[in-house]
Motif scaffolding. Structure first.
Motif, PDB file in Angstrom:
ATOM      1  N   MET A 294      56.490 -11.653   3.259  1.00 39.72           N
ATOM      2  CA  MET A 294      56.962 -11.373   1.894  1.00 39.72           C
ATOM      3  C   MET A 294      57.680 -12.536   1.209  1.00 39.72           C
ATOM      4  O   MET A 294      58.144 -12.410   0.080  1.00 39.72           O
ATOM      5  CB  MET A 294      57.802 -10.097   1.857  1.00 39.72           C
ATOM      6  CG  MET A 294      56.929  -8.851   1.866  1.00 39.72           C
ATOM      7  SD  MET A 294      55.768  -8.836   0.473  1.00 39.72           S
ATOM      8  CE  MET A 294      54.221  -8.542   1.300  1.00 39.72           C
ATOM      9  N   ASP A 297      55.782 -13.376  -2.118  1.00 35.75           N
ATOM     10  CA  ASP A 297      55.772 -12.439  -3.245  1.00 35.75           C
ATOM     11  C   ASP A 297      56.110 -13.102  -4.588  1.00 35.75           C
ATOM     12  O   ASP A 297      56.256 -12.436  -5.598  1.00 35.75           O
ATOM     13  CB  ASP A 297      56.730 -11.278  -2.944  1.00 35.75           C
ATOM     14  CG  ASP A 297      56.271  -9.965  -3.559  1.00 35.75           C
ATOM     15  OD1 ASP A 297      55.094  -9.855  -3.941  1.00 35.75           O
ATOM     16  OD2 ASP A 297      57.118  -9.053  -3.672  1.00 35.75           O
ATOM     17  N   ASN A 354      61.205   4.191  -6.360  1.00 35.92           N
ATOM     18  CA  ASN A 354      60.969   3.406  -5.143  1.00 35.92           C
ATOM     19  C   ASN A 354      61.321   1.952  -5.449  1.00 35.92           C
ATOM     20  O   ASN A 354      60.682   1.322  -6.298  1.00 35.92           O
ATOM     21  CB  ASN A 354      59.497   3.545  -4.712  1.00 35.92           C
ATOM     22  CG  ASN A 354      59.237   2.912  -3.350  1.00 35.92           C
ATOM     23  OD1 ASN A 354      59.803   1.867  -3.025  1.00 35.92           O
ATOM     24  ND2 ASN A 354      58.384   3.542  -2.561  1.00 35.92           N
ATOM     25  N   ASP A 356      60.836  -0.535  -3.774  1.00 37.95           N
ATOM     26  CA  ASP A 356      59.828  -1.475  -3.292  1.00 37.95           C
ATOM     27  C   ASP A 356      58.712  -1.694  -4.324  1.00 37.95           C
ATOM     28  O   ASP A 356      57.886  -2.581  -4.159  1.00 37.95           O
ATOM     29  CB  ASP A 356      59.242  -0.983  -1.960  1.00 37.95           C
ATOM     30  CG  ASP A 356      58.495  -2.070  -1.204  1.00 37.95           C
ATOM     31  OD1 ASP A 356      58.632  -3.254  -1.577  1.00 37.95           O
ATOM     32  OD2 ASP A 356      57.790  -1.728  -0.236  1.00 37.95           O
ATOM     33  N   GLU A 358      59.003  -3.187  -7.081  1.00 37.74           N
ATOM     34  CA  GLU A 358      59.937  -4.014  -7.857  1.00 37.74           C
ATOM     35  C   GLU A 358      59.250  -5.031  -8.761  1.00 37.74           C
ATOM     36  O   GLU A 358      59.811  -5.453  -9.759  1.00 37.74           O
ATOM     37  CB  GLU A 358      60.909  -4.726  -6.905  1.00 37.74           C
ATOM     38  CG  GLU A 358      60.390  -6.036  -6.293  1.00 37.74           C
ATOM     39  CD  GLU A 358      59.147  -5.882  -5.429  1.00 37.74           C
ATOM     40  OE1 GLU A 358      58.918  -4.778  -4.914  1.00 37.74           O
ATOM     41  OE2 GLU A 358      58.387  -6.872  -5.286  1.00 37.74           O
ATOM     42  N   THR A 383      51.519 -10.493  -7.187  1.00 37.61           N
ATOM     43  CA  THR A 383      51.242  -9.902  -5.870  1.00 37.61           C
ATOM     44  C   THR A 383      51.808  -8.484  -5.921  1.00 37.61           C
ATOM     45  O   THR A 383      52.826  -8.185  -5.327  1.00 37.61           O
ATOM     46  CB  THR A 383      51.929 -10.739  -4.772  1.00 37.61           C
ATOM     47  OG1 THR A 383      53.307 -10.929  -5.139  1.00 37.61           O
ATOM     48  CG2 THR A 383      51.271 -12.104  -4.608  1.00 37.61           C
ATOM     49  N   LEU A 384      51.113  -7.601  -6.672  1.00 38.57           N
ATOM     50  CA  LEU A 384      51.757  -6.348  -7.080  1.00 38.57           C
ATOM     51  C   LEU A 384      51.601  -5.197  -6.096  1.00 38.57           C
ATOM     52  O   LEU A 384      52.547  -4.435  -5.906  1.00 38.57           O
ATOM     53  CB  LEU A 384      51.249  -5.914  -8.460  1.00 38.57           C
ATOM     54  CG  LEU A 384      52.235  -5.008  -9.192  1.00 38.57           C
ATOM     55  CD1 LEU A 384      53.422  -5.806  -9.711  1.00 38.57           C
ATOM     56  CD2 LEU A 384      51.589  -4.258 -10.346  1.00 38.57           C
ATOM     57  N   THR A 385      50.409  -5.030  -5.515  1.00 40.33           N
ATOM     58  CA  THR A 385      50.216  -3.823  -4.694  1.00 40.33           C
ATOM     59  C   THR A 385      49.467  -4.084  -3.392  1.00 40.33           C
ATOM     60  O   THR A 385      48.488  -4.836  -3.343  1.00 40.33           O
ATOM     61  CB  THR A 385      49.399  -2.752  -5.470  1.00 40.33           C
ATOM     62  OG1 THR A 385      48.071  -3.230  -5.715  1.00 40.33           O
ATOM     63  CG2 THR A 385      50.075  -2.374  -6.770  1.00 40.33           C
ATOM     64  N   ILE A 444      56.577   4.657 -10.051  1.00 43.08           N
ATOM     65  CA  ILE A 444      55.500   4.898  -9.081  1.00 43.08           C
ATOM     66  C   ILE A 444      54.700   6.130  -9.497  1.00 43.08           C
ATOM     67  O   ILE A 444      55.196   7.000 -10.222  1.00 43.08           O
ATOM     68  CB  ILE A 444      56.022   5.120  -7.636  1.00 43.08           C
ATOM     69  CG1 ILE A 444      57.126   6.184  -7.609  1.00 43.08           C
ATOM     70  CG2 ILE A 444      56.522   3.820  -7.016  1.00 43.08           C
ATOM     71  CD1 ILE A 444      57.493   6.652  -6.214  1.00 43.08           C
TER      72      ILE A 444
HETATM   73  N1  BES Z   1      54.966  -7.200  -2.864  1.00 44.82           N
HETATM   74  C1  BES Z   1      54.474  -5.911  -2.608  1.00 44.82           C
HETATM   75  C2  BES Z   1      52.944  -5.834  -2.601  1.00 44.82           C
HETATM   76  C3  BES Z   1      52.244  -6.589  -1.503  1.00 44.82           C
HETATM   77  C4  BES Z   1      51.822  -5.926  -0.359  1.00 44.82           C
HETATM   78  C5  BES Z   1      51.937  -7.921  -1.641  1.00 44.82           C
HETATM   79  C6  BES Z   1      51.141  -6.601   0.627  1.00 44.82           C
HETATM   80  C7  BES Z   1      51.247  -8.604  -0.649  1.00 44.82           C
HETATM   81  C8  BES Z   1      50.845  -7.942   0.486  1.00 44.82           C
HETATM   82  C9  BES Z   1      54.964  -4.946  -3.678  1.00 44.82           C
HETATM   83  O1  BES Z   1      56.206  -5.222  -4.213  1.00 44.82           O
HETATM   84  C10 BES Z   1      55.077  -3.599  -3.049  1.00 44.82           C
HETATM   85  O2  BES Z   1      55.877  -3.449  -2.165  1.00 44.82           O
HETATM   86  N2  BES Z   1      54.289  -2.653  -3.526  1.00 44.82           N
HETATM   87  C11 BES Z   1      54.312  -1.320  -3.031  1.00 44.82           C
HETATM   88  C12 BES Z   1      54.215  -0.396  -4.232  1.00 44.82           C
HETATM   89  C13 BES Z   1      54.432   1.047  -3.915  1.00 44.82           C
HETATM   90  C14 BES Z   1      55.843   1.286  -3.444  1.00 44.82           C
HETATM   91  C15 BES Z   1      54.130   1.851  -5.152  1.00 44.82           C
HETATM   92  C16 BES Z   1      53.129  -1.131  -2.099  1.00 44.82           C
HETATM   93  O3  BES Z   1      52.073  -1.718  -2.338  1.00 44.82           O
HETATM   94  O4  BES Z   1      53.290  -0.415  -1.113  1.00 44.82           O
END
Ligand code: BES
Ligand code: MN
Ligand code: ZN
Length: 509
Positions: A294, A297, A354, A356, A358, A383-385, A444
């Motif tokens: 991470m 990110d 949530n 996470d 963010e 790098t959203l999801t 979310i």
């Molecule tokens: N930074 C992550 C997404 C991510 C996951 C980037 C894997 C690279 C590799 C993002 O902030 C995140 O945690 N997204 C959550 C969203 C959920 C809580 C709606 C996710 O994907 O689980």
């Protein structure tokens, strides 16, 4: 990273440690061909004949003896035993001529990078004569593949395993087209390296204030202006999303604005990057393995910095505004809680269920901020999801937009760069999953249901009406756990080269 020169001189005259010759594979054998017979020898590219004479070796016979078939990325090594200045000849497979495109050249060049990591200088020729590949494109792809493949992040290695190749001479074709292609490829690959260095940097050494300082250093002496909003300015300006994410960390958040405004530019493009310098998940804490990579990110923010500075170096006639939303997402006694509500820069209120999710919070302010500059088009990179990795894997990124012209332009640029993208829909009726009991929207939707689309629909709420906008979900492609083709482990630099191709093509929307 090697430096490149173009010369009309013969390859045999090259004063280099290695000489590399491109080779095109023979067409496939037809069905009734005798499988026992020797496979056809690949066709060796420009300069091969003179070189064979100079070292007095039958290169075709060597290829046969080595079972070298010329497939993409195959390499045959032939020592010259003192006959010419170079001690080694590399014959480099480009695959079959009917498949020869820029991507094949990039992959072949990356194989050359692997074969020359202990050499200081190399001379080569650019493959000519392919129907679908102009000389400038071939030269650009060769330089990109070689430089991307030779990239190392060795800053923290005590015994460095640096790639040693310093000089590459492209022989035989000193035309303007080849010279331009080499220069473009060099700038594109160096831009990717800027993003890769930032992504690969440990999170402890790129917290938001330090990240902003580093961006200042990167744009120093260029045509790019920089403005940094610190936590006090963000508070005053009502950037509630960036503040909410940043308040769990001792290192305060930043919003960085970059501006490149060449005289006579007709189009104004805003690029917005997610810059979470570390994503622990916050109080909605990730697992240990979930946060292992991470530090990446902030790949969106890194791509914005790299793209804007390279566009300035290329003197592209497009006005650019870059917006980086920098925050560290940490759990602590001062962190935001699930259920907290913030007010974004555009006045909308958001219930954070949530912590996470963010990235969309910092981007809500950054997209509103970018909209205030009234650009002709906005593209955000994030790098959203994790859901985009489920849908498309680690080698294809997601494009979400309501604007068909913008999607087509970005997808065409992605075909040119080799950084693959795929369009996903943005159905308006899915917006109901973002309805909150207490605020204008929640951050979310339903767990496990269209996570990437929901992320896109959330972001859309913060782009001013009437501005064409696209969201690139690069969670899968900004980082690689594997080496393949010209991609190396760690930060990939995606989608910097795609954005540069899109801007060069006029940033159509
Ligand atoms: N930074 C992550 C997404 C991510 C996951 C980037 C894997 C690279 C590799 C993002 O902030 C995140 O945690 N997204 C959550 C969203 C959920 C809580 C709606 C996710 O994907 O689980
Ligand atoms: Mn997260
Ligand atoms: Zn994140």
């Amino acid at each position: 990273m090697p430096t490149f020169e173009v010369t009309a001189a013969e390859l045999t005259a090259a004063e280099a440690d290695v000489v590399a010759i491109p080779a095109v594979a023979a067409p496939s054998l037809d069905e009734d061909a005798d499988e026992q017979a020797d496979p056809p020898v690949p066709t060796l590219g420009p300069g091969a004949e003179q070189l064979a004479a100079a070292i007095d070796v039958d290169l075709g016979a060597e290829c046969r003896a080595l079972r070298f078939d010329g497939s993409v990325g195959s390499v045959a090594r032939i020592p010259t035993r003192g006959a010419i200045p170079a001690s080694l000849v590399l014959i480099v497979g480009l695959g079959k001529s009917e498949d020869l495109d820029a991507e094949a050249v990039r992959k072949a060049a990356a194989a050359v990078a692997d074969a020359t990591s202990r050499q200081r200088s190399m001379a080569t020729t650019i493959p000519a004569g392919a129907d679908r590949l102009e000389p400038a494109r071939a030269a650009q792809a060769f330089v990109e593949g070689l430089s991307l493949g030779a990239y190392r992040f060795s800053h923290y290695k005590s015994k460095t395993d640096e790639h040693r190749l310093e000089q590459v001479a492209v022989h035989g074709t000193a035309t303007d087209a080849v010279g331009d292609g080499v220069r473009t490829g060099d700038i594109h690959a160096r831009a990717a390296a800027v993003a890769r260095d930032l992504v690969n940097e440990p999170a402890a050494n790129k917290r938001p204030p330090g990240f902003a300082d580093r961006v200042r250093t990167l744009v120093d002496g260029t045509d790019v202006d920089i403005t940094v909003l610190d936590e006090a300015a963000l508070e005053r300006g009502g950037y509630g999303g960036i503040i909410a994410v940043g308040k769990g960390s001792e290192a305060p958040p930043r919003l960085v604005e970059l501006s490149y405004a060449p005289d006579g530019a007709e189009r104004h493009v805003a690029l917005v990057g997610k810059g979470i310098t570390f994503d622990s998940g916050g109080l909605s804490l990730k697992s240990g393995s979930g946060m292992m990579t991470m530090k990446m990110d902030m790949g969106g923010a890194a791509a914005v910095v790299a793209t804007v500075t390279a566009a300035a170096e290329l003197q592209l006639p497009v006005r650019l505004t870059g917006v980086l939303a920098l925050a560290e997402n940490m759990p602590s006694a001062t962190a935001q809680r699930p259920g907290d509500v913030y007010t974004a820069r555009n006045g909308k209120t958001v219930e954070v269920l949530n912590t996470d999710a963010e990235g969309r919070l910092v981007l809500s302010d950054a997209l509103a901020h970018a909209s205030e500059r009234q650009p002709d088009v906005v593209v955000d990179l994030a790098t959203l999801t994790g859901a985009v990795v489920v849908a498309l894997g680690n080698r294809i990124g997601g494009v979400l937009t309501d604007h068909d012209g913008l999607a087509d332009g970005l997808l065409a640029a992605s075909q040119t760069s080799g950084e693959r993208l795929w369009r996903l829909p943005l159905p308006d009726d899915y917006r109901e999953d973002l309805k909150s009991e207490v605020a204008d929207l929640k951050n979310i939707g339903q767990q496990g249901v269209a996570g990437t689309i929901i992320g896109g629909l959330f972001l859309k709420e913060f782009v001013a009406d009437g501005i064409p906008w696209a969201h690139l979900d690069i969670a899968g492609i900004a980082w690689s756990d594997k080496q393949y083709g010209y991609v190396r482990k760690g930060g990939t630099g995606a989608p910097v080269r795609t954005l540069l191709e899109w801007l060069t093509a006029g940033a159509g929307a």
